[in-house]
Design a protein around this motif. Structure first.
Motif, PDB file in Angstrom:
ATOM      1  N   SER A 184     -55.134  10.110  -5.251  1.00  0.00           N
ATOM      2  CA  SER A 184     -55.114   9.807  -3.878  1.00  0.00           C
ATOM      3  C   SER A 184     -56.456   9.354  -3.268  1.00  0.00           C
ATOM      4  O   SER A 184     -57.590   9.820  -3.735  1.00  0.00           O
ATOM      5  N   GLU A 242     -51.160   8.165  -1.450  1.00  0.00           N
ATOM      6  CA  GLU A 242     -51.239   9.027  -2.802  1.00  0.00           C
ATOM      7  C   GLU A 242     -49.983   8.575  -3.737  1.00  0.00           C
ATOM      8  O   GLU A 242     -48.889   7.897  -3.296  1.00  0.00           O
ATOM      9  N   CYS A 290     -45.083   5.889  -4.173  1.00  0.00           N
ATOM     10  CA  CYS A 290     -46.146   6.131  -3.538  1.00  0.00           C
ATOM     11  C   CYS A 290     -45.830   6.712  -2.131  1.00  0.00           C
ATOM     12  O   CYS A 290     -44.650   6.592  -1.555  1.00  0.00           O
ATOM     13  N   GLN A 291     -46.874   7.304  -1.609  1.00  0.00           N
ATOM     14  CA  GLN A 291     -46.790   7.906  -0.222  1.00  0.00           C
ATOM     15  C   GLN A 291     -47.770   7.474   0.619  1.00  0.00           C
ATOM     16  O   GLN A 291     -48.983   7.568   0.041  1.00  0.00           O
ATOM     17  N   GLU A 340     -49.936   8.035   4.220  1.00  0.00           N
ATOM     18  CA  GLU A 340     -49.879   9.054   5.784  1.00  0.00           C
ATOM     19  C   GLU A 340     -50.823   8.174   6.359  1.00  0.00           C
ATOM     20  O   GLU A 340     -52.022   7.809   5.929  1.00  0.00           O
ATOM     21  N   SER A 399     -38.401   1.695   3.583  1.00  0.00           N
ATOM     22  CA  SER A 399     -39.154   2.834   2.799  1.00  0.00           C
ATOM     23  C   SER A 399     -37.917   3.655   2.356  1.00  0.00           C
ATOM     24  O   SER A 399     -36.463   3.672   2.918  1.00  0.00           O
ATOM     25  N   CYS A 457     -38.842   8.402   5.383  1.00  0.00           N
ATOM     26  CA  CYS A 457     -40.439   8.345   6.309  1.00  0.00           C
ATOM     27  C   CYS A 457     -40.046   9.556   7.069  1.00  0.00           C
ATOM     28  O   CYS A 457     -39.112  10.301   7.416  1.00  0.00           O
ATOM     29  N   TRP A 461     -45.802   9.066   7.919  1.00  0.00           N
ATOM     30  CA  TRP A 461     -45.838   8.792   6.449  1.00  0.00           C
ATOM     31  C   TRP A 461     -44.411   8.053   6.097  1.00  0.00           C
ATOM     32  O   TRP A 461     -43.517   8.081   6.883  1.00  0.00           O
ATOM     33  N   ARG A 502     -42.390   6.736   2.271  1.00  0.00           N
ATOM     34  CA  ARG A 502     -42.589   6.905   0.729  1.00  0.00           C
ATOM     35  C   ARG A 502     -41.966   5.735   0.027  1.00  0.00           C
ATOM     36  O   ARG A 502     -40.935   5.115   0.828  1.00  0.00           O
TER      37      ARG A 502
END
Length: 146
Positions: A10, A71, A77-78, A80, A117, A120, A132, A134
């Motif tokens: 991260s 991350e 992946c995420q 934010e 995404s 989210c 965020w 993902r």
């Protein structure tokens, strides 16, 4: 020592509360994915990160830096974006009350994030909120034997 199960990694970086944050955020996400040879779709990740950052800069007042948290997990992946405004982003999670006007700039980005995404959302933080999204990791294509 090279085992091929990538550990979660991260990055957390403070960005200026200005439009200059957008290209920096894009570059960070692009480099993070490239460095780990991550298989999430980098173009989509960059695009959605740019929208989140632009949104945070545009819709929150003050000079407090915003924060980008990336991350990378084996499953995806995420990303934010933390900003100092506790009020939730309007279009991210509520059902569409009316169709968005395609000629209006604002609002389009969050619809894009919802469309592209895998999931989210947003959550309150001590300092404001985090928004965020993902993206899933894309299965590696089978390579022909060398």
């Amino acid at each position: 020592m090279h085992d091929h199960s990538p550990a979660p990694a991260s990055w957390r970086i403070a960005l200026p509360h200005s439009a200059a944050a957008v290209p920096v955020a894009r570059a960070l996400v692009r480099n993070a994915l490239a460095e780990l040879e991550h298989t999430a779709d980098g173009d989509t990740a960059e695009l959605l990160t740019a929208e989140l950052v632009a949104n945070a800069v545009e819709h929150t007042s003050g000079r407090t830096p915003i924060e980008l948290v990336v991350e990378l997990m084996p499953t995806g992946c995420q990303v934010e974006v933390h900003d100092p405004d506790p009020s939730p982003p309007a279009d991210l999670t509520r059902p569409d009350v009316e169709p968005p006007d395609p000629w209006r700039e604002d609002g389009r980005g969050l619809l894009l994030i919802r469309a592209l995404s895998s999931s989210c959302g947003h959550r309150p933080t001590e300092a404001g909120k985090a928004v965020w999204f993902r993206l899933p990791a894309v299965p590696a294509q089978r390579r022909p034997p060398a």
